[in-house]
Design a protein around this motif. Structure first.
Motif, PDB file in Angstrom:
ATOM      1  N   HIS A 165     -13.306   7.331   0.666  1.00 19.93           N
ATOM      2  CA  HIS A 165     -11.786   7.311   1.228  1.00 19.93           C
ATOM      3  C   HIS A 165     -11.818   8.426   2.236  1.00 19.93           C
ATOM      4  CE1 HIS A 165      -7.565   6.552   0.937  1.00 19.93           C
ATOM      5  NE2 HIS A 165      -7.266   7.806   1.349  1.00 19.93           N
ATOM      6  N   GLU A 166     -12.104   9.621   2.015  1.00 22.07           N
ATOM      7  CA  GLU A 166     -11.832  10.695   2.910  1.00 22.07           C
ATOM      8  C   GLU A 166     -12.819  10.558   4.355  1.00 22.07           C
ATOM      9  OE1 GLU A 166      -8.992  11.859   2.548  1.00 22.07           O
ATOM     10  OE2 GLU A 166      -8.912  11.537   0.494  1.00 22.07           O
ATOM     11  N   HIS A 173     -11.557   8.506   6.666  1.00 20.86           N
ATOM     12  CA  HIS A 173     -10.557   9.151   7.306  1.00 20.86           C
ATOM     13  C   HIS A 173     -11.080   9.665   8.450  1.00 20.86           C
ATOM     14  CE1 HIS A 173      -6.584   8.328   5.435  1.00 20.86           C
ATOM     15  NE2 HIS A 173      -6.764   8.912   4.229  1.00 20.86           N
ATOM     16  N   TYR A 218      -2.998   3.741  -3.950  1.00 19.64           N
ATOM     17  CA  TYR A 218      -1.857   2.826  -3.190  1.00 19.64           C
ATOM     18  C   TYR A 218      -1.673   1.657  -3.260  1.00 19.64           C
ATOM     19  CZ  TYR A 218      -2.986   7.397  -0.505  1.00 19.64           C
ATOM     20  OH  TYR A 218      -2.897   8.717  -0.179  1.00 19.64           O
ATOM     21  N   GLU A 242      -2.754   4.420   4.966  1.00 17.81           N
ATOM     22  CA  GLU A 242      -3.681   4.852   3.725  1.00 17.81           C
ATOM     23  C   GLU A 242      -4.104   3.310   3.238  1.00 17.81           C
ATOM     24  OE1 GLU A 242      -4.688   7.173   2.872  1.00 17.81           O
ATOM     25  OE2 GLU A 242      -3.440   8.799   3.488  1.00 17.81           O
TER      26      GLU A 242
HETATM   27 ZN   LIG Z   1      -6.072   8.709   2.444  1.00 15.47          ZN
END
Ligand SMILES: [Zn+2]
Length: 313
Positions: free
Chosen positions: A129-130, A133, A249, A185
Protein backbone atom coordinates in the motif's frame (compact mmCIF):
# COMPACT_ATOMS: atom_id res chain seq x y z
CA UNK A 1 14.69 3.76 -19.93
CA UNK A 2 14.44 7.13 -18.27
CA UNK A 3 11.08 8.08 -19.74
CA UNK A 4 9.48 4.96 -18.27
CA UNK A 5 10.73 5.57 -14.76
CA UNK A 6 10.98 8.45 -12.35
CA UNK A 7 14.01 9.21 -10.19
CA UNK A 8 12.04 9.76 -6.98
CA UNK A 9 8.44 9.80 -5.83
CA UNK A 10 8.09 13.36 -7.14
CA UNK A 11 6.94 13.73 -10.74
CA UNK A 12 6.85 17.45 -11.03
CA UNK A 13 7.28 20.73 -9.17
CA UNK A 14 5.06 23.50 -10.39
CA UNK A 15 5.37 27.28 -10.31
CA UNK A 16 9.12 27.22 -11.03
CA UNK A 17 11.00 27.25 -14.33
CA UNK A 18 12.35 23.91 -15.54
CA UNK A 19 15.84 25.23 -14.74
CA UNK A 20 14.76 25.86 -11.15
CA UNK A 21 12.86 22.59 -10.97
CA UNK A 22 15.93 20.46 -11.75
CA UNK A 23 17.85 20.93 -8.45
CA UNK A 24 14.62 20.49 -6.49
CA UNK A 25 13.90 17.15 -8.17
CA UNK A 26 17.53 16.19 -7.61
CA UNK A 27 17.08 16.86 -3.90
CA UNK A 28 14.30 14.24 -3.73
CA UNK A 29 16.34 11.79 -5.81
CA UNK A 30 19.18 12.10 -3.30
CA UNK A 31 16.75 11.81 -0.39
CA UNK A 32 15.37 8.58 -1.87
CA UNK A 33 18.91 7.14 -2.11
CA UNK A 34 20.23 8.36 1.24
CA UNK A 35 17.93 6.77 3.78
CA UNK A 36 18.59 7.16 7.47
CA UNK A 37 17.59 4.72 10.18
CA UNK A 38 14.51 6.07 11.89
CA UNK A 39 14.71 6.27 15.72
CA UNK A 40 11.52 4.19 15.91
CA UNK A 41 12.67 1.66 13.38
CA UNK A 42 13.65 -1.94 13.99
CA UNK A 43 15.80 -4.40 12.03
CA UNK A 44 14.03 -6.50 9.42
CA UNK A 45 14.14 -10.25 9.80
CA UNK A 46 15.16 -12.50 6.86
CA UNK A 47 11.51 -13.27 5.93
CA UNK A 48 10.62 -9.59 5.86
CA UNK A 49 13.64 -8.88 3.68
CA UNK A 50 12.58 -11.63 1.30
CA UNK A 51 9.04 -10.20 1.14
CA UNK A 52 10.30 -6.66 0.49
CA UNK A 53 12.75 -7.83 -2.16
CA UNK A 54 9.93 -9.58 -3.99
CA UNK A 55 7.55 -6.62 -3.74
CA UNK A 56 10.14 -4.15 -5.04
CA UNK A 57 11.06 -6.49 -7.89
CA UNK A 58 7.47 -6.92 -9.10
CA UNK A 59 6.26 -3.37 -8.49
CA UNK A 60 7.52 -1.76 -11.73
CA UNK A 61 5.67 -4.20 -14.05
CA UNK A 62 2.54 -3.76 -11.95
CA UNK A 63 2.73 0.04 -12.16
CA UNK A 64 3.44 -0.12 -15.90
CA UNK A 65 0.44 -2.37 -16.43
CA UNK A 66 -1.79 0.52 -15.31
CA UNK A 67 0.10 3.10 -17.37
CA UNK A 68 2.09 4.53 -14.46
CA UNK A 69 5.75 5.45 -14.10
CA UNK A 70 7.51 3.49 -11.35
CA UNK A 71 10.21 4.96 -9.15
CA UNK A 72 13.64 3.74 -10.25
CA UNK A 73 15.10 1.18 -7.83
CA UNK A 74 13.84 2.00 -4.38
CA UNK A 75 15.55 -0.37 -1.94
CA UNK A 76 14.84 -2.13 1.31
CA UNK A 77 16.22 0.98 3.05
CA UNK A 78 13.21 2.98 1.83
CA UNK A 79 10.92 0.72 3.85
CA UNK A 80 11.06 1.43 7.57
CA UNK A 81 9.41 -1.01 9.97
CA UNK A 82 8.25 0.60 13.20
CA UNK A 83 9.31 -0.97 16.47
CA UNK A 84 6.28 -0.40 18.67
CA UNK A 85 8.44 -1.03 21.76
CA UNK A 86 10.25 2.20 20.98
CA UNK A 87 7.04 4.22 20.92
CA UNK A 88 5.57 5.91 23.96
CA UNK A 89 2.39 4.50 25.45
CA UNK A 90 0.37 7.40 23.99
CA UNK A 91 1.85 6.86 20.55
CA UNK A 92 1.03 3.16 20.73
CA UNK A 93 -2.54 3.92 21.76
CA UNK A 94 -2.95 6.46 18.96
CA UNK A 95 -1.65 4.02 16.38
CA UNK A 96 -3.91 1.24 17.63
CA UNK A 97 -6.99 3.46 17.63
CA UNK A 98 -6.44 4.92 14.18
CA UNK A 99 -5.94 1.55 12.47
CA UNK A 100 -2.89 3.03 10.77
CA UNK A 101 -1.00 0.49 8.72
CA UNK A 102 1.67 2.88 7.64
CA UNK A 103 2.44 6.17 6.00
CA UNK A 104 4.25 7.35 2.90
CA UNK A 105 6.48 10.22 3.94
CA UNK A 106 7.12 12.48 0.96
CA UNK A 107 9.74 14.60 2.68
CA UNK A 108 12.00 11.63 3.48
CA UNK A 109 10.89 9.52 0.49
CA UNK A 110 10.18 6.57 2.70
CA UNK A 111 7.43 4.12 3.45
CA UNK A 112 6.96 3.81 7.20
CA UNK A 113 5.09 0.63 8.00
CA UNK A 114 3.67 -0.77 11.20
CA UNK A 115 4.32 -4.51 11.07
CA UNK A 116 1.45 -6.74 12.14
CA UNK A 117 2.47 -9.20 14.80
CA UNK A 118 1.99 -12.86 13.78
CA UNK A 119 0.96 -11.84 10.26
CA UNK A 120 3.72 -11.35 7.71
CA UNK A 121 0.94 -11.29 5.09
CA UNK A 122 -0.75 -8.22 6.63
CA UNK A 123 2.64 -6.54 6.97
CA UNK A 124 3.34 -7.30 3.29
CA UNK A 125 -0.02 -5.78 2.29
CA UNK A 126 0.76 -2.64 4.28
CA UNK A 127 4.15 -2.37 2.58
CA UNK A 128 2.54 -2.71 -0.87
CA UNK A 129 0.00 0.00 0.00
CA UNK A 130 2.68 2.53 0.99
CA UNK A 131 5.00 1.62 -1.90
CA UNK A 132 2.04 2.23 -4.23
CA UNK A 133 1.63 5.72 -2.73
CA UNK A 134 5.34 6.29 -3.44
CA UNK A 135 4.87 5.22 -7.07
CA UNK A 136 1.63 7.13 -7.64
CA UNK A 137 1.73 10.55 -9.26
CA UNK A 138 2.94 13.29 -6.91
CA UNK A 139 3.54 16.93 -7.62
CA UNK A 140 4.56 19.78 -5.37
CA UNK A 141 4.32 23.51 -5.74
CA UNK A 142 7.06 25.95 -4.82
CA UNK A 143 5.69 28.98 -3.05
CA UNK A 144 7.37 32.29 -2.35
CA UNK A 145 4.84 33.14 0.32
CA UNK A 146 3.35 30.19 2.16
CA UNK A 147 -0.39 30.26 2.80
CA UNK A 148 -1.13 31.64 6.29
CA UNK A 149 -0.63 29.14 9.08
CA UNK A 150 0.73 26.36 6.85
CA UNK A 151 4.14 24.77 7.26
CA UNK A 152 5.83 23.63 4.08
CA UNK A 153 6.49 19.96 3.51
CA UNK A 154 10.13 20.81 2.84
CA UNK A 155 12.32 23.79 2.17
CA UNK A 156 14.86 23.23 -0.56
CA UNK A 157 17.16 25.82 -2.15
CA UNK A 158 15.19 28.54 -0.39
CA UNK A 159 11.94 27.32 -1.95
CA UNK A 160 9.04 26.37 0.28
CA UNK A 161 7.43 23.25 -1.09
CA UNK A 162 3.81 22.26 -0.59
CA UNK A 163 1.96 19.20 -1.85
CA UNK A 164 -0.17 19.90 -4.91
CA UNK A 165 -1.26 16.47 -6.09
CA UNK A 166 -0.90 13.11 -4.35
CA UNK A 167 -2.18 10.24 -6.47
CA UNK A 168 -5.82 11.01 -7.24
CA UNK A 169 -6.05 13.75 -4.64
CA UNK A 170 -5.73 17.47 -5.22
CA UNK A 171 -4.84 20.22 -2.73
CA UNK A 172 -6.41 23.66 -2.84
CA UNK A 173 -4.23 26.78 -3.11
CA UNK A 174 -4.67 27.68 0.54
CA UNK A 175 -3.50 24.19 1.56
CA UNK A 176 -6.52 23.72 3.79
CA UNK A 177 -8.36 21.07 1.79
CA UNK A 178 -7.46 17.89 -0.01
CA UNK A 179 -10.05 16.84 -2.56
CA UNK A 180 -10.65 13.22 -3.68
CA UNK A 181 -8.64 11.85 -0.80
CA UNK A 182 -11.08 8.99 -0.20
CA UNK A 183 -10.90 7.98 -3.84
CA UNK A 184 -7.11 8.02 -3.69
CA UNK A 185 -7.03 5.70 -0.65
CA UNK A 186 -9.73 3.44 -2.12
CA UNK A 187 -7.82 3.04 -5.39
CA UNK A 188 -4.50 2.40 -3.62
CA UNK A 189 -6.04 -0.26 -1.37
CA UNK A 190 -7.85 -1.90 -4.31
CA UNK A 191 -4.53 -1.94 -6.18
CA UNK A 192 -2.88 -3.55 -3.14
CA UNK A 193 -5.45 -6.37 -3.28
CA UNK A 194 -4.71 -6.88 -6.97
CA UNK A 195 -0.95 -6.88 -6.35
CA UNK A 196 -1.48 -9.52 -3.65
CA UNK A 197 -3.56 -11.66 -6.03
CA UNK A 198 -0.98 -11.39 -8.81
CA UNK A 199 2.32 -11.80 -6.98
CA UNK A 200 2.05 -12.95 -3.36
CA UNK A 201 1.65 -16.63 -4.20
CA UNK A 202 5.29 -16.58 -5.37
CA UNK A 203 6.67 -15.47 -2.02
CA UNK A 204 7.64 -18.50 0.14
CA UNK A 205 7.51 -16.52 3.41
CA UNK A 206 3.79 -15.88 2.83
CA UNK A 207 2.77 -19.34 1.60
CA UNK A 208 1.42 -20.65 4.88
CA UNK A 209 -0.81 -17.66 5.54
CA UNK A 210 -2.08 -17.55 1.97
CA UNK A 211 -3.09 -21.19 2.18
CA UNK A 212 -4.92 -20.52 5.44
CA UNK A 213 -6.69 -17.56 3.86
CA UNK A 214 -7.80 -19.67 0.91
CA UNK A 215 -9.32 -22.26 3.23
CA UNK A 216 -11.31 -19.59 5.10
CA UNK A 217 -12.34 -17.81 1.90
CA UNK A 218 -13.70 -21.04 0.45
CA UNK A 219 -15.72 -21.65 3.61
CA UNK A 220 -17.11 -18.10 3.72
CA UNK A 221 -18.30 -17.97 0.11
CA UNK A 222 -19.93 -14.56 -0.55
CA UNK A 223 -17.73 -11.60 0.38
CA UNK A 224 -14.69 -13.85 0.68
CA UNK A 225 -12.57 -11.44 -1.38
CA UNK A 226 -12.88 -8.89 1.43
CA UNK A 227 -10.75 -11.14 3.65
CA UNK A 228 -7.17 -9.95 3.45
CA UNK A 229 -5.59 -12.25 6.03
CA UNK A 230 -6.40 -14.81 8.67
CA UNK A 231 -4.19 -15.07 11.73
CA UNK A 232 -4.11 -17.76 14.35
CA UNK A 233 -2.28 -17.03 17.56
CA UNK A 234 -1.82 -19.18 20.63
CA UNK A 235 -2.81 -17.20 23.70
CA UNK A 236 -1.28 -17.43 27.16
CA UNK A 237 -3.96 -19.86 28.34
CA UNK A 238 -2.89 -22.21 25.55
CA UNK A 239 -6.00 -21.71 23.42
CA UNK A 240 -5.71 -20.77 19.77
CA UNK A 241 -7.43 -17.62 18.63
CA UNK A 242 -8.21 -16.94 15.00
CA UNK A 243 -8.86 -13.44 13.74
CA UNK A 244 -9.76 -12.15 10.31
CA UNK A 245 -8.26 -9.01 8.79
CA UNK A 246 -10.28 -7.33 6.06
CA UNK A 247 -8.91 -5.00 3.42
CA UNK A 248 -8.77 -1.47 4.75
CA UNK A 249 -10.88 1.55 3.73
CA UNK A 250 -14.12 -0.46 3.36
CA UNK A 251 -16.37 2.63 3.26
CA UNK A 252 -14.21 4.45 0.70
CA UNK A 253 -13.89 1.34 -1.46
CA UNK A 254 -17.64 0.75 -1.26
CA UNK A 255 -18.26 4.26 -2.59
CA UNK A 256 -15.69 3.80 -5.32
CA UNK A 257 -17.26 0.51 -6.36
CA UNK A 258 -20.71 2.11 -6.45
CA UNK A 259 -19.42 4.93 -8.67
CA UNK A 260 -17.66 2.43 -10.95
CA UNK A 261 -20.91 0.46 -11.28
CA UNK A 262 -22.83 3.61 -12.20
CA UNK A 263 -20.27 4.62 -14.82
CA UNK A 264 -20.33 1.10 -16.26
CA UNK A 265 -24.14 1.14 -16.50
CA UNK A 266 -24.20 4.60 -18.07
CA UNK A 267 -21.79 3.59 -20.86
CA UNK A 268 -23.18 0.43 -22.43
CA UNK A 269 -20.71 -1.22 -24.79
CA UNK A 270 -17.84 1.06 -23.80
CA UNK A 271 -16.28 -1.21 -21.16
CA UNK A 272 -15.97 -4.98 -21.12
CA UNK A 273 -16.35 -5.09 -17.34
CA UNK A 274 -16.36 -2.94 -14.23
CA UNK A 275 -12.71 -3.93 -13.85
CA UNK A 276 -11.98 -1.93 -17.02
CA UNK A 277 -13.60 1.12 -15.40
CA UNK A 278 -11.45 0.53 -12.30
CA UNK A 279 -8.36 0.55 -14.54
CA UNK A 280 -9.26 4.08 -15.65
CA UNK A 281 -9.27 5.18 -12.00
CA UNK A 282 -6.01 3.33 -11.33
CA UNK A 283 -4.36 4.95 -14.33
CA UNK A 284 -5.51 8.39 -13.18
CA UNK A 285 -4.05 7.77 -9.70
CA UNK A 286 -0.70 6.64 -11.06
CA UNK A 287 -0.34 9.21 -13.85
CA UNK A 288 -2.10 12.18 -12.25
CA UNK A 289 -4.24 12.68 -15.35
CA UNK A 290 -7.80 12.94 -14.07
CA UNK A 291 -9.49 14.12 -17.27
CA UNK A 292 -10.79 10.75 -18.44
CA UNK A 293 -12.37 10.01 -15.06
CA UNK A 294 -13.77 13.54 -14.92
CA UNK A 295 -15.46 13.04 -18.30
CA UNK A 296 -16.89 9.67 -17.29
CA UNK A 297 -18.27 11.04 -14.01
CA UNK A 298 -19.82 14.08 -15.72
CA UNK A 299 -21.35 11.91 -18.46
CA UNK A 300 -22.86 9.71 -15.74
CA UNK A 301 -24.00 12.28 -13.16
CA UNK A 302 -24.15 15.55 -15.06
CA UNK A 303 -22.14 18.73 -15.32
CA UNK A 304 -20.38 19.83 -12.14
CA UNK A 305 -20.60 16.37 -10.60
CA UNK A 306 -16.86 15.71 -10.73
CA UNK A 307 -16.15 18.85 -8.74
CA UNK A 308 -18.86 17.93 -6.25
CA UNK A 309 -17.36 14.48 -5.89
CA UNK A 310 -14.00 16.05 -5.07
CA UNK A 311 -15.55 18.14 -2.34
CA UNK A 312 -17.44 15.23 -0.85
CA UNK A 313 -14.45 12.91 -0.77
ZN1 LIG B 1 -2.88 5.12 2.14
Amino acid sequence: MQAFEKQSGIDHISSVSSKEEEPLLLHFERTLREQRTDPFERQKNPEEREVIENILRDMPSFVWSFGGKPVRNPTEANIHLIDTEKLSREQRKAIGAADVGGVYDIETQSAIVLPKEHSPLTTAQRIVHEVLHLNAFTSLSAREKPPPGRTPLAEVEGKKLFPRRIGFSVFDVRQTRRFFRNIDEAVIEELSARFDRQYFANIPALAQEIEKREQVRTRVGAGAEEIAAVTTVQEENGLWKTSIENWRYPKERGELRKLIGEIYQAHPGRFRSEEDVFSVFAKATLTGRLLEVARLVEATHGKGSFRRLGEET
